[in-house]
Every structure is written in structure tokens, then in C-alpha cells.
Design an enzyme around this catalytic site. Structure first.
Site, short mmCIF file in Angstrom:
data_model
loop_
_atom_site.label_atom_id
_atom_site.label_comp_id
_atom_site.label_asym_id
_atom_site.label_seq_id
_atom_site.Cartn_x
_atom_site.Cartn_y
_atom_site.Cartn_z
N ARG A 47 0.83 -1.01 -0.08
CA ARG A 47 0.11 -0.15 -0.06
C ARG A 47 0.78 1.16 0.33
NH1 ARG A 47 1.68 2.03 3.93
NH2 ARG A 47 0.40 3.92 3.71
N ARG A 89 -7.08 -0.60 -6.97
CA ARG A 89 -7.55 0.39 -6.24
C ARG A 89 -7.69 1.68 -7.29
NH1 ARG A 89 -4.37 1.21 -0.80
NH2 ARG A 89 -6.51 1.97 -0.21
N ASP A 237 -2.24 10.88 -2.48
CA ASP A 237 -2.63 9.65 -3.62
C ASP A 237 -2.85 10.29 -4.88
OD1 ASP A 237 -3.00 8.47 -0.72
OD2 ASP A 237 -2.62 7.12 -1.96
N LYS A 248 -5.39 9.92 2.40
CA LYS A 248 -5.99 9.10 3.57
C LYS A 248 -7.23 9.82 4.21
CE LYS A 248 -5.61 5.62 4.01
NZ LYS A 248 -6.73 5.06 3.33
O1 MRU Z 1 -4.78 3.20 1.83
P1 MRU Z 1 -3.52 3.43 1.73
O2 MRU Z 1 -2.90 3.03 3.05
O3 MRU Z 1 -2.90 2.92 0.52
O4 MRU Z 1 -3.25 5.20 1.71
C1 MRU Z 1 -2.04 5.72 1.49
C2 MRU Z 1 -2.03 6.99 2.06
O5 MRU Z 1 -3.16 7.84 1.91
C3 MRU Z 1 -0.67 7.62 1.90
O6 MRU Z 1 -0.67 8.82 2.75
C4 MRU Z 1 -0.28 8.07 0.39
O7 MRU Z 1 -0.05 7.15 -0.31
C5 MRU Z 1 0.69 9.10 0.40
S1 MRU Z 1 2.18 8.69 0.78
C6 MRU Z 1 3.00 7.30 0.09
#
Ligand code: MRU
Length: 355
Positions: A47, A89, A237, A248
Site C-alpha cells: 500500500r 484500487r 494519492d 487518506k
Molecule cells: O490506503 P493506503 O494506506 O494505501 O493510503 C495511503 C495514503 O493515503 C498515503 O498517505 C499516501 O499514499 C501518500 S504517501 C506514500
């Protein structure tokens, strides 16, 4: 393995650390099946936006690794893997940018009659990985310049080696500033519902010997109110052309609180996280996850049976709430549509191929 990144290619297999089992178990998964990579992305065993992009690229390589295939078989396998991986995703654009690059590499070798296909695709995947690692280092160097000595920082989710393969995005800023002697402590949001902050960030930062204070997500506002937070640093993201940021779930609430309390709010992300094809954050697809991730914690039900729950994995923070976006090519202060456009044009960023 965590010391060097979270995913690696090794002679026809991909090795990665299973993030769903951390911090209690450091399980290393080894697979030569792209479907396992896709499942792992879906289940958050792999992830974090850049890490997902790297993993998808390696997944494509696995799908065509057999060098006895006919051109038709190569194309069929590539197409099948590409579609499968693209449905894992929806929010992190790194996945689609990476798949777009793999498609270009595939078509270029197809034009030459498929000679050297697997080497060409592996080469592209390794370049994607190397670029993300380098980007992390540069983000850290640019971002650390924004952190004042003696700072108490607050971060959300996980943005370190596990999420990127390199030093991290927001976490690279934090770690670099810490090495420069500027960071007193880091408040880490636990990051409900899947606890990336509690399970991953607190673990990674304490391995760096940084003072970590784990808080519930709802404690962040109180800490800002009593003047205990000097800056918030988070990752992203997907970033739209106007500077709106998907990250997130809970990031938006933090940004509103930071604005209310005059705390700088920094977003750290490589150029691979920008999606200039989207005019604003409202166009960013937001992943909705299984409500069980809210009703259950660590596999144990905490809500009464039959309770409805809602589990968006991300939210969008409007650019007007962001003090600066720290990229691998420099800092965009006050990231308005004009500022982001000018910056990307100067850096010759091209729109990723998004499916
Ligand atoms: O659902 P996730 O754990 O993949 O979400 C990840 C995030 O929101 C991170 O903050 C994001 O990928 C940015 S930093 C690598």
C-alpha cells in the site's frame, strides 16, 4: 528488507513485506504470480501510492516472464494482467501512471517483433522504482528546508519506506529534518480504520530513533488548539491540476483544523502523484472499502451486529487549505491552479496515461 524498501525484484519473482501483518510479524512474501500482486494491493499488503505503482509494474513483468510465448500469447497475457491490476484500487494515480508506462514499453517492443520483451519491461519497472526512490530523497531535501528547529510535527497515515520503496514522501521530510536536528517529536495519528499510523508509521519512525507520540485521530485538533503542533506534513494519492489533494481519509479534517489554528499544512508528493488531466479534486475517484473495516478492528467486531458503516479510504483537501506542496522538483507555495500549472509546465510534467 524494510531498510532498502518494501518491494524488490529477484530473478523472476517479486519479494515484498506484507504490510497487513506489521508490526507484529515481518512476513516476506515471494511470488511469481501477478494475481497475488493484485490481491496484495487490494488487501493493503502492499500500500501507499508510489509502492502500488512499483508493484503494478513488477506485476506486469511477472505476467510475461515466460520467454517461450508466441506474440499472440504475450499480448493476451499482458492485456489480462494490465486490466486486472488496473482494477485493484482507484484513487492513487501512481498505479495508472505506472501501468501507462508499461503499456508504452510493451507497444514499443511489439513494434520490433517482441524481441527482448521481458528485459524491456523489467527495465521500465526498475526505472519506475529507481525514480520513486530518488524522488523521495529530493522531497526530503526540499521539505526539510521548511521545518523550523525544535518543531513538533504531526503526520497522518503512512508515508515512509513501506509506502514508497524509498525514504518516503512526508516521512522523508520528517526524517531529513530530524537528521538536521530540527525535529523534537512527531505526533502520529493512528489513522482509523486500518491504523496505518499506529501500525506502520509509529514503527518506522521509532526505528529511526525519532520521538513518536501516537494519538487518536480526534486528538489532533486539541493538540493544535493548545499550541503543541508546529506543522502538519502528509502525503498524497492524487493531486489535481488545481492543487486539490486526495489523501487518506481524515486529511481534510486535519487541514481545516490546521487553517483554524494557523498551523502550516504541508503535502509531500512526487510528480508521479500529479494528475493534470483532472481539473479539480472533485474529479478524483474515491475508493470505498468494505464497511467491515469500520465495524471491526483487527478482525474483531466492535460495533453491534447489523450496524451500517461507511468506509471511504480517502478524502480531498482543497488547495486553499494547503500551505505548500513539496515535490521532488521543488516546492509549490500556495498551490493555486495557476501556481501548479506554471510549476508543472516548467518541469515538463506530462499527464499520466490514466485508464
Ligand atoms: O490506503 P493506503 O494506506 O494505501 O493510503 C495511503 C495514503 O493515503 C498515503 O498517505 C499516501 O499514499 C501518500 S504517501 C506514500
Amino acid at each position: 528488507m524494510v531498510g532498502t524498501g518494501s518491494i524488490e525484484w529477484s530473478e523472476g519473482t517479486v519479494r515484498f513485506i506484507n504490510q497487513a501483518k506489521l508490526p507484529d510479524e515481518e512476513e516476506i512474501v515471494e511470488t511469481s504470480d501477478y494475481r497475488r500482486i493484485a490481491d496484495s494491493i487490494r488487501r493493503l499488503e502492499i500500500r501507499g501510492a508510489p509502492a502500488i505503482g512499483i508493484a503494478a509494474a513488477f506485476g506486469i513483468v511477472l505476467a510475461v516472464w515466460d520467454d517461450r510465448l508466441t506474440p499472440e500469447e504475450y499480448r493476451a497475457r499482458f492485456q489480462e494482467a494490465w486490466e486486472h491490476l488496473s482494477k485493484t484500487r482507484p484513487t492513487a494515480v501512481n498505479l495508472f501512471a505506472s501501468l501507462g508506462r508499461m503499456k508504452r514499453a510493451f507497444e514499443e517492443t511489439a513494434e520490433r517483433g517482441f524481441a527482448g520483451l521481458r528485459e524491456a519491461l523489467l527495465g521500465e519497472a526498475l526505472v519506475i522504482q529507481r525514480e520513486e526512490i530518488d524522488a523521495c530523497l529530493r522531497i526530503g531535501q526540499f521539505g526539510a528546508g521548511l521545518i523550523n528547529p525544535g518543531s513538533n510535527l504531526l503526520t497522518h497515515c503512512n508515508t515512509g519506506r513501506l509506502a514508497t520503496g524509498g525514504e518516503g514522501t512526508a516521512q522523508s521530510v520528517i526524517v531529513t529534518a530530524f537528521r538536521q536536528g530540527k525535529v523534537r517529536r512527531v505526533y502520529v495519528d493512528e489513522t482509523r480504520p486500518l491504523l496505518q499510523g499506529a501500525r506502520l508509521t509509529a514503527w518506522e519512525l521509532s526505528r529511526e530513533k525519532i520521538e513518536v507520540v501516537l494519538i487518536t485521530d480526534s486528538t489532533a485538533g486539541y493538540l493544535m488548539q493548545v499550541g503543541k503542533v508546529d506543522a502538519v506534513v502528509v502525503g498524497a494519492d492524487r493531486i489535481a491540476a488545481n492543487g486539490d489533494v486526495a489523501n487518506k481519509i481524515g486529511t481534510y479534517s486535519l487541514a481545516v483544523l490546521a487553517a483554524k489554528h494557523g498551523v502550516p499544512f504541508y503535502v509531500a508528493a512526487p510528480l508521479s502523484t500529479f494528475d493534470p488531466a483532472l481539473v479539480s479534486g472533485s474529479e478524483i475517484p474515491i475508493e470505498e472499502r468494505d464497511p467491515m473495516e469500520v465495524t471491526h478492528v483487527g478482525g474483531n467486531r466492535v460495533a453491534a451486529k447489523g450496524i451500517n458503516a461507511f468506509a471511504p479510504a480517502f478524502d480531498v483537501t482543497g488547495h486553499e487549505l494547503i500551505t505548500a506542496i513539496i515535490t521532488d522538483c521543488g516546492i509549490i507555495q500556495n498551490p493555486t491552479e495557476q501556481a501548479v500549472g506554471k510549476f508543472l509546465q516548467k518541469k515538463k510534467a506530462v499527464a499520466p496515461v490514466v485508464v
